[in-house]
Structure formats: structure tokens, C-alpha cells
Scaffold this motif. Sequence first.
Motif, PDB file in Angstrom:
ATOM      1  N   VAL A   1      -8.068 -14.770  -2.039  1.00 21.54           N
ATOM      2  CA  VAL A   1      -9.207 -14.189  -2.607  1.00 21.54           C
ATOM      3  C   VAL A   1      -9.417 -14.124  -4.592  1.00 21.54           C
ATOM      4  CG1 VAL A   1      -9.122 -12.174  -2.914  1.00 21.54           C
ATOM      5  CG2 VAL A   1      -9.106 -12.744  -1.057  1.00 21.54           C
ATOM      6  N   GLY A   2     -10.261 -13.791  -5.343  1.00 27.27           N
ATOM      7  CA  GLY A   2     -10.541 -13.761  -6.451  1.00 27.27           C
ATOM      8  C   GLY A   2      -9.247 -12.199  -6.686  1.00 27.27           C
ATOM      9  N   SER A   3      -9.890 -12.445  -8.068  1.00 31.07           N
ATOM     10  CA  SER A   3      -9.180 -11.186  -9.215  1.00 31.07           C
ATOM     11  C   SER A   3      -9.614  -9.987  -8.482  1.00 31.07           C
ATOM     12  CB  SER A   3      -8.519 -11.102 -10.348  1.00 31.07           C
ATOM     13  OG  SER A   3      -9.940 -11.779 -10.868  1.00 31.07           O
ATOM     14  N   LEU A   4     -10.256  -9.555  -7.479  1.00 33.87           N
ATOM     15  CA  LEU A   4     -11.157  -8.777  -7.130  1.00 33.87           C
ATOM     16  C   LEU A   4     -11.653  -7.551  -7.946  1.00 33.87           C
ATOM     17  CD1 LEU A   4     -10.810  -8.251  -2.881  1.00 33.87           C
ATOM     18  CD2 LEU A   4     -11.805  -9.997  -4.475  1.00 33.87           C
ATOM     19  N   GLY A   5     -10.528  -6.817  -8.192  1.00 35.30           N
ATOM     20  CA  GLY A   5     -10.481  -6.018  -9.490  1.00 35.30           C
ATOM     21  C   GLY A   5     -11.095  -5.504 -10.202  1.00 35.30           C
ATOM     22  N   CYS A   6     -10.520  -7.132 -10.790  1.00 28.12           N
ATOM     23  CA  CYS A   6     -12.068  -7.299 -11.989  1.00 28.12           C
ATOM     24  C   CYS A   6     -13.233  -7.636 -12.857  1.00 28.12           C
ATOM     25  CB  CYS A   6     -11.038  -8.651 -13.039  1.00 28.12           C
ATOM     26  SG  CYS A   6      -9.444  -7.919 -13.156  1.00 28.12           S
ATOM     27  N   LEU A   7     -13.311  -7.824 -11.313  1.00 32.45           N
ATOM     28  CA  LEU A   7     -15.085  -7.949 -11.058  1.00 32.45           C
ATOM     29  C   LEU A   7     -15.759  -7.170 -12.064  1.00 32.45           C
ATOM     30  CD1 LEU A   7     -14.394  -9.927  -9.228  1.00 32.45           C
ATOM     31  CD2 LEU A   7     -16.261  -9.887  -7.381  1.00 32.45           C
ATOM     32  N   PRO A   8     -16.673  -7.809 -12.742  1.00 29.45           N
ATOM     33  CA  PRO A   8     -17.692  -5.962 -13.031  1.00 29.45           C
ATOM     34  C   PRO A   8     -18.135  -5.053 -12.007  1.00 29.45           C
ATOM     35  CG  PRO A   8     -18.487  -8.487 -14.190  1.00 29.45           C
ATOM     36  CD  PRO A   8     -17.610  -8.814 -13.309  1.00 29.45           C
ATOM     37  N   ALA A   9     -18.459  -5.422 -11.219  1.00 30.91           N
ATOM     38  CA  ALA A   9     -19.127  -4.379 -10.515  1.00 30.91           C
ATOM     39  C   ALA A   9     -18.040  -3.506  -9.779  1.00 30.91           C
ATOM     40  CB  ALA A   9     -19.551  -5.449  -8.944  1.00 30.91           C
ATOM     41  N   MET A  10     -17.043  -4.162  -9.236  1.00 29.09           N
ATOM     42  CA  MET A  10     -15.983  -2.815  -8.877  1.00 29.09           C
ATOM     43  C   MET A  10     -15.656  -2.526 -10.096  1.00 29.09           C
ATOM     44  SD  MET A  10     -15.722  -4.084  -6.446  1.00 29.09           S
ATOM     45  CE  MET A  10     -17.482  -3.915  -6.121  1.00 29.09           C
ATOM     46  N   ARG A  11     -14.909  -2.868 -11.525  1.00 26.04           N
ATOM     47  CA  ARG A  11     -14.828  -2.158 -12.698  1.00 26.04           C
ATOM     48  C   ARG A  11     -16.120  -0.468 -13.271  1.00 26.04           C
ATOM     49  NH1 ARG A  11     -15.499  -6.200 -16.355  1.00 26.04           N
ATOM     50  NH2 ARG A  11     -14.820  -4.599 -18.165  1.00 26.04           N
ATOM     51  N   GLN A  12     -16.985  -1.114 -12.896  1.00 22.84           N
ATOM     52  CA  GLN A  12     -18.054   0.153 -12.703  1.00 22.84           C
ATOM     53  C   GLN A  12     -18.149   0.414 -12.235  1.00 22.84           C
ATOM     54  OE1 GLN A  12     -21.412  -1.714 -14.069  1.00 22.84           O
ATOM     55  NE2 GLN A  12     -23.535  -0.311 -13.533  1.00 22.84           N
ATOM     56  N   ILE A  13     -17.854   0.530 -11.154  1.00 20.70           N
ATOM     57  CA  ILE A  13     -18.461   1.013  -9.392  1.00 20.70           C
ATOM     58  C   ILE A  13     -17.471   2.642  -9.512  1.00 20.70           C
ATOM     59  CG2 ILE A  13     -18.772   1.070  -6.953  1.00 20.70           C
ATOM     60  CD1 ILE A  13     -20.099  -1.596  -6.396  1.00 20.70           C
ATOM     61  N   PHE A  14     -16.381   2.104 -10.243  1.00 26.30           N
ATOM     62  CA  PHE A  14     -15.206   2.475  -9.717  1.00 26.30           C
ATOM     63  C   PHE A  14     -14.513   3.085 -11.467  1.00 26.30           C
ATOM     64  CE2 PHE A  14     -14.581   0.142  -5.739  1.00 26.30           C
ATOM     65  CZ  PHE A  14     -14.789   0.686  -4.939  1.00 26.30           C
ATOM     66  N   GLY A  15     -15.652   3.341 -12.426  1.00 24.84           N
ATOM     67  CA  GLY A  15     -15.020   3.338 -13.218  1.00 24.84           C
ATOM     68  C   GLY A  15     -14.063   3.704 -14.199  1.00 24.84           C
ATOM     69  N   VAL A  16     -13.328   2.377 -13.927  1.00 21.93           N
ATOM     70  CA  VAL A  16     -12.538   1.549 -14.616  1.00 21.93           C
ATOM     71  C   VAL A  16     -12.776   1.225 -16.476  1.00 21.93           C
ATOM     72  CG1 VAL A  16     -10.976  -0.437 -15.149  1.00 21.93           C
ATOM     73  CG2 VAL A  16     -11.437   0.653 -12.631  1.00 21.93           C
ATOM     74  N   THR A  17     -12.227   2.147 -17.339  1.00 24.06           N
ATOM     75  CA  THR A  17     -12.460   1.900 -18.390  1.00 24.06           C
ATOM     76  C   THR A  17     -12.046   0.472 -19.295  1.00 24.06           C
ATOM     77  OG1 THR A  17     -11.237   3.458 -19.503  1.00 24.06           O
ATOM     78  CG2 THR A  17     -14.091   4.182 -19.616  1.00 24.06           C
ATOM     79  N   GLU A  18     -10.841   1.148 -18.699  1.00 20.81           N
ATOM     80  CA  GLU A  18      -9.498  -0.235 -19.611  1.00 20.81           C
ATOM     81  C   GLU A  18      -9.182  -1.205 -18.283  1.00 20.81           C
ATOM     82  OE1 GLU A  18      -6.884   1.583 -21.859  1.00 20.81           O
ATOM     83  OE2 GLU A  18      -7.946   2.267 -22.962  1.00 20.81           O
ATOM     84  N   GLY A  19      -8.916  -2.417 -18.521  1.00 18.35           N
ATOM     85  CA  GLY A  19      -7.751  -2.610 -17.010  1.00 18.35           C
ATOM     86  C   GLY A  19      -9.373  -3.529 -15.780  1.00 18.35           C
ATOM     87  N   CYS A  20      -7.994  -3.305 -14.649  1.00 20.40           N
ATOM     88  CA  CYS A  20      -8.747  -3.676 -13.908  1.00 20.40           C
ATOM     89  C   CYS A  20      -8.509  -2.563 -12.186  1.00 20.40           C
ATOM     90  CB  CYS A  20      -8.914  -5.291 -13.075  1.00 20.40           C
ATOM     91  SG  CYS A  20      -8.934  -6.548 -14.146  1.00 20.40           S
ATOM     92  N   VAL A  21      -9.334  -2.744 -10.883  1.00 17.79           N
ATOM     93  CA  VAL A  21      -9.190  -1.910 -10.274  1.00 17.79           C
ATOM     94  C   VAL A  21      -7.879  -2.172  -9.720  1.00 17.79           C
ATOM     95  CG1 VAL A  21      -9.988  -0.859  -8.004  1.00 17.79           C
ATOM     96  CG2 VAL A  21     -11.910  -1.428  -9.927  1.00 17.79           C
ATOM     97  N   GLU A  22      -6.699  -1.512  -9.804  1.00 20.81           N
ATOM     98  CA  GLU A  22      -5.028  -2.170  -9.426  1.00 20.81           C
ATOM     99  C   GLU A  22      -5.685  -2.265  -8.187  1.00 20.81           C
ATOM    100  OE1 GLU A  22      -3.145  -3.036 -10.456  1.00 20.81           O
ATOM    101  OE2 GLU A  22      -3.833  -2.342 -12.618  1.00 20.81           O
ATOM    102  N   GLY A  23      -6.016  -1.059  -7.211  1.00 18.93           N
ATOM    103  CA  GLY A  23      -6.273  -1.120  -5.508  1.00 18.93           C
ATOM    104  C   GLY A  23      -6.727  -2.093  -5.049  1.00 18.93           C
ATOM    105  N   LEU A  24      -7.984  -3.159  -5.473  1.00 18.86           N
ATOM    106  CA  LEU A  24      -8.187  -4.546  -5.498  1.00 18.86           C
ATOM    107  C   LEU A  24      -7.124  -4.909  -5.663  1.00 18.86           C
ATOM    108  CD1 LEU A  24     -11.939  -3.682  -5.884  1.00 18.86           C
ATOM    109  CD2 LEU A  24     -10.631  -4.344  -3.733  1.00 18.86           C
ATOM    110  N   LEU A  25      -6.824  -5.298  -6.724  1.00 18.42           N
ATOM    111  CA  LEU A  25      -6.269  -6.225  -7.349  1.00 18.42           C
ATOM    112  C   LEU A  25      -4.427  -6.138  -5.910  1.00 18.42           C
ATOM    113  CD1 LEU A  25      -5.627  -6.834 -10.525  1.00 18.42           C
ATOM    114  CD2 LEU A  25      -7.050  -7.775  -9.871  1.00 18.42           C
ATOM    115  N   SER A  26      -4.016  -4.996  -5.649  1.00 14.87           N
ATOM    116  CA  SER A  26      -2.935  -4.943  -4.741  1.00 14.87           C
ATOM    117  C   SER A  26      -2.990  -5.706  -3.533  1.00 14.87           C
ATOM    118  CB  SER A  26      -2.435  -4.162  -5.036  1.00 14.87           C
ATOM    119  OG  SER A  26      -1.386  -3.697  -3.811  1.00 14.87           O
ATOM    120  N   LEU A  27      -4.595  -5.942  -2.973  1.00 14.60           N
ATOM    121  CA  LEU A  27      -5.135  -6.323  -1.840  1.00 14.60           C
ATOM    122  C   LEU A  27      -4.604  -7.623  -1.957  1.00 14.60           C
ATOM    123  CD1 LEU A  27      -7.815  -3.450  -0.428  1.00 14.60           C
ATOM    124  CD2 LEU A  27      -5.752  -4.027   0.782  1.00 14.60           C
TER     125      LEU A  27
END
Length: 268
Positions: A125-151
Motif C-alpha cells: 500500500v502506498g503513502s495513502l495520506g500523501c495523495l492529493p485527494a486525501m490531503r485536500q479532502i481532509f484539509g491538510v495544508t502541510e505534510g500528509c494525513v497521518e492517520g492514513l499513513l499509520s494505517l
Amino acid sequence: MLPPYLQPGPHDFTDGSNFASGGAGALATTNTGTVASFPMQLSYFRNVTKLLQQKLGHLEAKRILRNAVYLISIGGCDYFSFYATNPNATEPQQEEYVAIVIGNLTTVLQGIYNLGGRKIAFQNVGSLGCLPAMRQIFGVTEGCVEGLLSLANLHNTALANVLKELESQLSGFKYSIFNYYDATEDRYLNPATYGFTNGSDGCCGTGPYRGVDCAIEPFELCEDLPEYVWFDGGHSTERANFQYAKLIWSGTPNTTGPYNVQQLFQQV
């Protein structure tokens, strides 16, 4: 290209078939509807084994199934689905869900083995939290979505462990894992290293990262597609995919191992 199993018309399965289904998960409950889940894909493969036996006889069908390489990329959609409804899941809750996904995945692998498959090639599984869609949907302005990276990390560790365990338990079982997580994360963090200028945004879409609604008006389209790692919010460009394909085929053990796919085909 291998023809899709469900494509209408006559098929010659002696050169392989494609059971992939967009949006499918290891769990039958992920993206239900017109998606063929991983367990359903196994049932399609079971049908193919019967057709090969009828056409070629049991011995030749067994030889083909044994020498074939089964390329699998699945799991990401399971975690997108889980995180969308459980963004604040604790680590024990994440671990419990990962165990369910890996359990289903292992059942399908055992099914492939029982039908004659011996060589399994996985893209983790790729770095899911760094996908443009996930960063945009979850409102991440810096870095990636940590919860998805953890999974993703929990899944990839468990996947590596279960494949190693299956190798020790099942005679003739061999496998390859392409470290898609590191490949995608490094291109997000260091695009210039791989010949890109943009590793964080989609080329096609709307929103701050062009992360959603590609081809849905009003959408934006970049002018220099080869400079992008991501085509849209969740799919990489042809240029990036070509780089990944080379790693899958002939990557070194730190990227693709214990065998790369070229080596896997050579195993007897």
C-alpha cells in the motif's frame, strides 16, 4: 495488455487474465455495488482454472498455473473507506481493522495456492495520506494525513510478515513485494530526484491540490503533465507508472524483494 476477465467475447486464458476491479478492496464490504471484491476475483480465477483444465488437460493446466506470476495490488480502498468513517481511530482500533484486512487477504492467497498458484507479486500500500485527494479532502495544508499513513504502515508490516509466514508453511510458495509506499512518499518529498517538478498536486482536477473531480466541469488541467507525479487526486501519471513498473520488474532487494518480478518468473 492482458484482457479483463469480464470483457465480452472469446478468451484465451493461456497467457493470463486481468481480474482487477477499480475501487475493489480485500474486504467484500468495501465499495459494494459494481466492484468485484478480492474474494470475488478469486471466484473468477477459480472459473479460469476450470476452463484451462477443460482446454488443456489437468497436467498442462497445472504447469501453467504453477509457472504464472500473480500480480496483486489491493488494500488502499479498504483504508480509505475505514478512515472516512473513523478518522479518530486509536492505534488498537487501527490494528484490529488491519488484522481483518490481512486475514481476508491471506484467505484469498491460500485460495490461489490451492488452485495451483505459487508465485505471488505484491505492490504494497502506498503513502495513502500523501495523495492529493486525501490531503485536500481532509484539509491538510502541510505534510500528509497521518492517520492514513499509520494505517498504510501497519498494513505493509503485516503483509510482509504474512507472506514470509506463508513461504515457510506452503511448499513452493514464492513472493515479491514492491515497496510502493517508499516509492510514492519519496516522489512526494523529492520529486526532482526522479525528474519531476511537482510531486504534491494532481494535474487534473479542482481545489487547492487539484485533488478531486478530474474531468468534471469546471476542472483545471496542467500544461506540463510529464512534470507531475500525480495525474489526478489518486492516480499517478504514465511517466511515474513507468518508473514504478521498472522497479517492480527489476528493482533491487531494498525496493522489490526478496525477488523482483523478473526473478520470480525465472523461479521453478
